[in-house]
Design an enzyme around this catalytic site. Sequence first.
Site, mmCIF file in Angstrom:
data_model
loop_
_atom_site.group_PDB
_atom_site.id
_atom_site.type_symbol
_atom_site.label_atom_id
_atom_site.label_comp_id
_atom_site.label_asym_id
_atom_site.label_seq_id
_atom_site.Cartn_x
_atom_site.Cartn_y
_atom_site.Cartn_z
ATOM 1 N N GLY A 231 18.545 24.205 -7.436
ATOM 2 C CA GLY A 231 18.133 24.562 -6.085
ATOM 3 C C GLY A 231 17.495 23.377 -5.378
ATOM 4 N N GLY B 34 14.182 14.432 -12.057
ATOM 5 C CA GLY B 34 15.624 14.563 -11.903
ATOM 6 C C GLY B 34 16.230 13.638 -10.868
ATOM 7 N N ALA B 35 15.666 13.627 -9.677
ATOM 8 C CA ALA B 35 16.304 12.921 -8.561
ATOM 9 C C ALA B 35 16.409 11.428 -8.832
ATOM 10 C CB ALA B 35 15.521 13.182 -7.276
ATOM 11 N N LEU C 110 15.259 10.079 -0.960
ATOM 12 C CA LEU C 110 16.721 9.949 -0.988
ATOM 13 C C LEU C 110 17.390 10.797 0.081
ATOM 14 C CD1 LEU C 110 17.083 10.046 -4.869
ATOM 15 C CD2 LEU C 110 17.101 8.020 -3.391
ATOM 16 N N GLN D 230 12.044 20.800 -1.006
ATOM 17 C CA GLN D 230 11.324 20.835 -2.270
ATOM 18 C C GLN D 230 9.823 20.945 -2.042
ATOM 19 O OE1 GLN D 230 12.223 20.570 -5.882
ATOM 20 N NE2 GLN D 230 13.575 21.795 -4.634
ATOM 21 N N GLY E 79 9.590 10.960 -8.085
ATOM 22 C CA GLY E 79 9.666 12.414 -7.990
ATOM 23 C C GLY E 79 8.831 12.924 -6.831
ATOM 24 N N GLU F 73 7.322 18.299 -7.583
ATOM 25 C CA GLU F 73 6.106 18.901 -8.136
ATOM 26 C C GLU F 73 4.864 18.389 -7.439
ATOM 27 O OE1 GLU F 73 7.685 20.020 -12.540
ATOM 28 O OE2 GLU F 73 6.649 18.127 -12.323
HETATM 29 MO MO1 MOS Z 1 9.308 21.216 -15.442
HETATM 30 S S1 MOS Z 1 7.901 22.658 -15.444
HETATM 31 O O1 MOS Z 1 10.746 22.195 -15.350
HETATM 32 O O2 MOS Z 1 9.546 20.514 -13.933
#
Ligand code: MOS
Length: 739
Positions: free
Chosen positions: A476, A518-519, A624, A632, A696, A699
């Site tokens: 997502g 990830g990114a 990006l 996000q 990142g 988060e």
């Molecule tokens: Mo981790 S809690 O899936 O970013």
Amino acid sequence: MKFDTPATTNPIDQLKVVGKPLDRIDGKFKTTGTAPYAYERHDVAPNQAYGFVVGAGIAKGRITAMHIDEAKRAPGVLAIVTTLDMPRLGRGTMNAAYLFGGAEVQHYHQATAVVVAETFEQARAASFLIRVDYAPEAGKFDLAKEAPSAEPVASDSGEGSGGGPEDRVGDFEGAFAAAPIKLDETYTTPDESHAAMEPHATVAAWNGDKLTLWTSNQMIAWGRGSVAKILGIPAEKVRLDSPYVGGGFGGKLFVRADAVIAAVAAKAAGRPVKVGLTRPLIANNTTHRPATIQRIRIGAGTDGRITAIAHESTSGNLPDGKPETAVDQTKLIYAGANRLTSLKLAHLDLPEGNAMRAPGEAPGMMALEIAIDEMAEKLGLDPVEFRIRNDTQVDPEKPERPFSHRNLVGCLQLGAERFGWSKRSARPGQARDGKWLVGMGVAAGFRNNLLAESGARVRLDGRGVVTVETDMTDIGTGSYTIIAQTAAEMMGVGIDQVVVRLGDSDFPASAGSGGQWGANNATAGVYAACMKLREAVAQKLGFNSTDIVFADGEVRAGNRSARLAEAASAGDLTAEDKIEYGELAEKQQQSTFAGHFVEVGVDSYTGEVRVRRMLAVCAAGRILNPKSARSQVIGAMTMGVGGALMEDLAVDTRRGFFVNHDLAAYEVPVHADIPHQEVIFLDETDAMSSPMKAKGVGELGLCGVGAAVANAVYNATGIRIRDYPITLDKLIGQLPEAA
Ligand code: MOS
């Protein structure tokens, strides 16, 4: 490609496609119902049967017998497999609880059986006919009660935060005792559920000894290894496919019971089986964010400089489980010569606690950033100014180690200006809007940037189409889009000339989706593969110049040019590579920073809290795609409001389970709860992070938000709540006399 020296100028810096706020390329599939989630993969295997998972009705003990004859005779039933039919299966990566097999019950709703039938309704109806005999044992379910017996433990969240059982710098106790201004308070955060929109689900099919799982998972390579380990089969015999994931938040970092049980059930039924965990099983069968009790002590001089800081956190988990690493950010975010952080873990027999979005920092910042607000007030300093005064450009535990790039101060200053912070009254309880008491709060945001190896394969065909394949997932977050942007930029084609295929373990292993890594890592892996493809193209076309340019579907050098597609006219060109990292992250600390600003209204009669405005200013390297990054961050800010005001898995401390195991009783924010949200990204790059110079951000958007809400509630009312969530029952008795 080894990335072991800081990035210099590279093709990404053209920013023709990367850095643009492009719509998500999967958006039209999501909004037209054509992006199938695991449970909807009806076409991947013929003749799918339905498996319904039964969860244990006790929290601890043993199963002495399971009576399944009646269920077996029920209409449509094809097979029943109980946990007594096999010894306890192995355990996958980074999990504490066992998923299936054996008579022992470790936690409430641990899977005890699966009923396979022709339809979901038949499987569910038959499952109600199973009777289980238990020999229950006493368990430990109350963190507050068990906290005094908690043991010091070293730990690592697996997402970049962790530390020793006790880490010290200088003489904390001496400096704290000597400090003229000090704070010593305890904060608590509750157990929380990931509550992803898409429940855990898997379709399993065996082809001889080969198993395919169409599932919903964040980390395909981990998952493949774990399934192999749990079932005792070679990893090469396992394929996972997870192209679309409807939210994970850490709850799908690991394979869970749905995947293992679908595999077991498919074998028993002799045909493909589909298993979805019901909503109640999400709370008690899968993992959750563990509750914490956090003691924070801060000492400062009258000049507003921190001289001593201690953050100690206690949480609970099953044996073999880990503590919530809530103290990690306190090692890095503020200066101060004398420091103490510690982690303690109590044994609890509740369902397994594990990573939930920004594990460690999310609850840690909820506590720390209230404490900082309280300290600022004691010092008579504006909380923005207090934070700025205690900024550090080096790792405070290891001053020889600088941050790669740190602009927390810029986030706070710009945020204060844009939010209208100067209009806030330093004295609480001063601003009113009708019946509403109005207040503003601020908190810093902090989360580390993590580097992880990531691979990809790219292919150029004779039409000039570039296809990217990697087992990276899009939970997502926008992975499809930023990966397409990266390949388009690298190969000099439009984004409509790029095809991205994700989430299949047959593709090169990526960093996966976790820990906001990830990114940056997944796109860096695509960058590496594209560098190789560019070389192959140049060679094929006979370009040997170093100043070769890929642009507008052409390859140019000097006064020569050729169509990119020509390179593949005699057959596809394929290149595969991965990004691997050297020591850069050890030499310099890579982190991301934010300033979170929140305005709330508190109903002066009822104590109801409504968020009125939110702003996040983020410093997270190159962005990006500003649109998907903003999505996000606003999603994370929404989750932060949930953590501050609503989310709370209620523990039944007698029976040992989470009572509010559905979305009617486990409250999360909905649209009506969230007002205007604004996100600003500082324009920056971090050459230490990867060739993408990105970090990142997903988060970061969560870390600190809860405290900004809590601090705004304090500013509105003068009531300091240190026990999340801040529900009206905690406010109503202390509200100022209603006008
Ligand atoms: Mo981790 S809690 O899936 O970013």
